[in-house]
Design a protein around this motif. Structure first.
Motif, PDB file in Angstrom:
ATOM      1  N   ILE A   1       1.112  -1.305   0.031  1.00 61.09           N
ATOM      2  CA  ILE A   1      -0.055   0.005  -0.010  1.00 61.09           C
ATOM      3  C   ILE A   1       0.858   1.093   0.126  1.00 61.09           C
ATOM      4  N   LYS A   2       2.043   0.973   0.622  1.00 61.53           N
ATOM      5  CA  LYS A   2       3.139   2.458   0.695  1.00 61.53           C
ATOM      6  C   LYS A   2       3.379   2.395  -0.435  1.00 61.53           C
ATOM      7  N   GLN A   3       3.650   1.401  -1.374  1.00 64.23           N
ATOM      8  CA  GLN A   3       4.601   1.619  -2.790  1.00 64.23           C
ATOM      9  C   GLN A   3       3.732   2.180  -3.642  1.00 64.23           C
ATOM     10  N   ASN A   4       2.451   1.959  -3.545  1.00 68.06           N
ATOM     11  CA  ASN A   4       1.188   2.366  -4.473  1.00 68.06           C
ATOM     12  C   ASN A   4      -0.131   1.935  -4.008  1.00 68.06           C
ATOM     13  N   PRO A   5      -0.694   2.824  -3.512  1.00 65.78           N
ATOM     14  CA  PRO A   5      -2.172   2.739  -2.939  1.00 65.78           C
ATOM     15  C   PRO A   5      -3.164   2.548  -4.038  1.00 65.78           C
ATOM     16  N   ASN A   6      -3.152   2.671  -5.282  1.00 68.07           N
ATOM     17  CA  ASN A   6      -3.908   2.429  -6.391  1.00 68.07           C
ATOM     18  C   ASN A   6      -3.650   1.202  -7.139  1.00 68.07           C
TER      19      ASN A   6
ATOM     20  N   GLN B   1      -4.580  -7.747  -8.464  1.00 68.44           N
ATOM     21  CA  GLN B   1      -3.630  -8.881  -8.976  1.00 68.44           C
ATOM     22  C   GLN B   1      -2.141  -8.229  -8.567  1.00 68.44           C
ATOM     23  N   GLN B   2      -2.006  -6.939  -8.981  1.00 71.63           N
ATOM     24  CA  GLN B   2      -0.703  -6.125  -8.812  1.00 71.63           C
ATOM     25  C   GLN B   2      -0.480  -6.253  -7.336  1.00 71.63           C
ATOM     26  N   LYS B   3      -1.354  -5.961  -6.484  1.00 72.40           N
ATOM     27  CA  LYS B   3      -1.154  -6.220  -4.996  1.00 72.40           C
ATOM     28  C   LYS B   3      -0.524  -7.732  -4.732  1.00 72.40           C
ATOM     29  N   THR B   4      -1.427  -8.518  -4.925  1.00 76.35           N
ATOM     30  CA  THR B   4      -1.153  -9.940  -4.764  1.00 76.35           C
ATOM     31  C   THR B   4       0.528  -9.992  -5.276  1.00 76.35           C
ATOM     32  N   THR B   5       0.709  -9.582  -6.436  1.00 77.27           N
ATOM     33  CA  THR B   5       2.004 -10.040  -6.967  1.00 77.27           C
ATOM     34  C   THR B   5       3.241  -9.074  -6.116  1.00 77.27           C
ATOM     35  N   CYS B   6       2.699  -8.046  -5.468  1.00 78.62           N
ATOM     36  CA  CYS B   6       3.785  -7.436  -4.809  1.00 78.62           C
ATOM     37  C   CYS B   6       3.971  -7.914  -3.570  1.00 78.62           C
TER      38      CYS B   6
END
Length: 140
Positions: free
Chosen positions: A64-69, A73-78
């Motif tokens: 969330i700190k990296q990119n809240p938007n 799928q991007q969050k899961t990969t992160c």
């Protein structure tokens, strides 16, 4: 437990034919502290779950700190990348610390040991009498 293991070790070492080793021709498996080992593994797994939950919270905060938007799928990969960068959470517990092999001596002063001595002595006496009689017969 260690007192009982020492008592068993002393008994096995003082008696023949009580071999409890894990060699290739072993009849019995080694003495295993099965439930002690299982408790330690369960404790390690529980600790791993707690640590993984802490990693999940930290991964979520990191992403969330990296990119809240981020999309889901991007969050899961992160989060997966964050998990892979963390050290392993399940410690390996060697089973060798909870297995004990006990081997009996070749000879011990018990009934079996004395029986071997008497049998061996009798065999030597019979063989010497037989050889003596054979050599006396051929010398005549």
């Amino acid at each position: 437990v260690s007192g009982a293991l020492n008592t068993l070790r002393k008994y096995i070492y003082s008696n023949m034919n009580t071999n409890l080793d894990s060699g290739p021709n072993a009849i019995y498996p080694p003495i295993q502290l099965k439930y002690t080992y299982q408790r330690l593994v369960a404790q390690a797994e529980l600790q791993a779950i707690v640590t993984n939950n802490q990693y999940a919270v930290a991964a979520n905060a990191y992403c969330i700190k990296q990119n809240p938007n981020y999309s889901l799928q991007q969050k899961t990969t992160c989060e997966e990348q964050y998990f892979e960068s963390q050290p392993s959470t399940i410690p390996s517990i060697p089973t060798a610390l909870y297995e004990y092999d006990f081997q009996s001596p070749i000879w011990s002063p018990d009934l079996a040991g004395y029986s071997l001595l008497v049998s061996g002595g009798s065999l030597i006496a019979i063989a010497s009498v037989f050889i003596h009689n054979r050599t006396r017969r051929f010398s005549k």
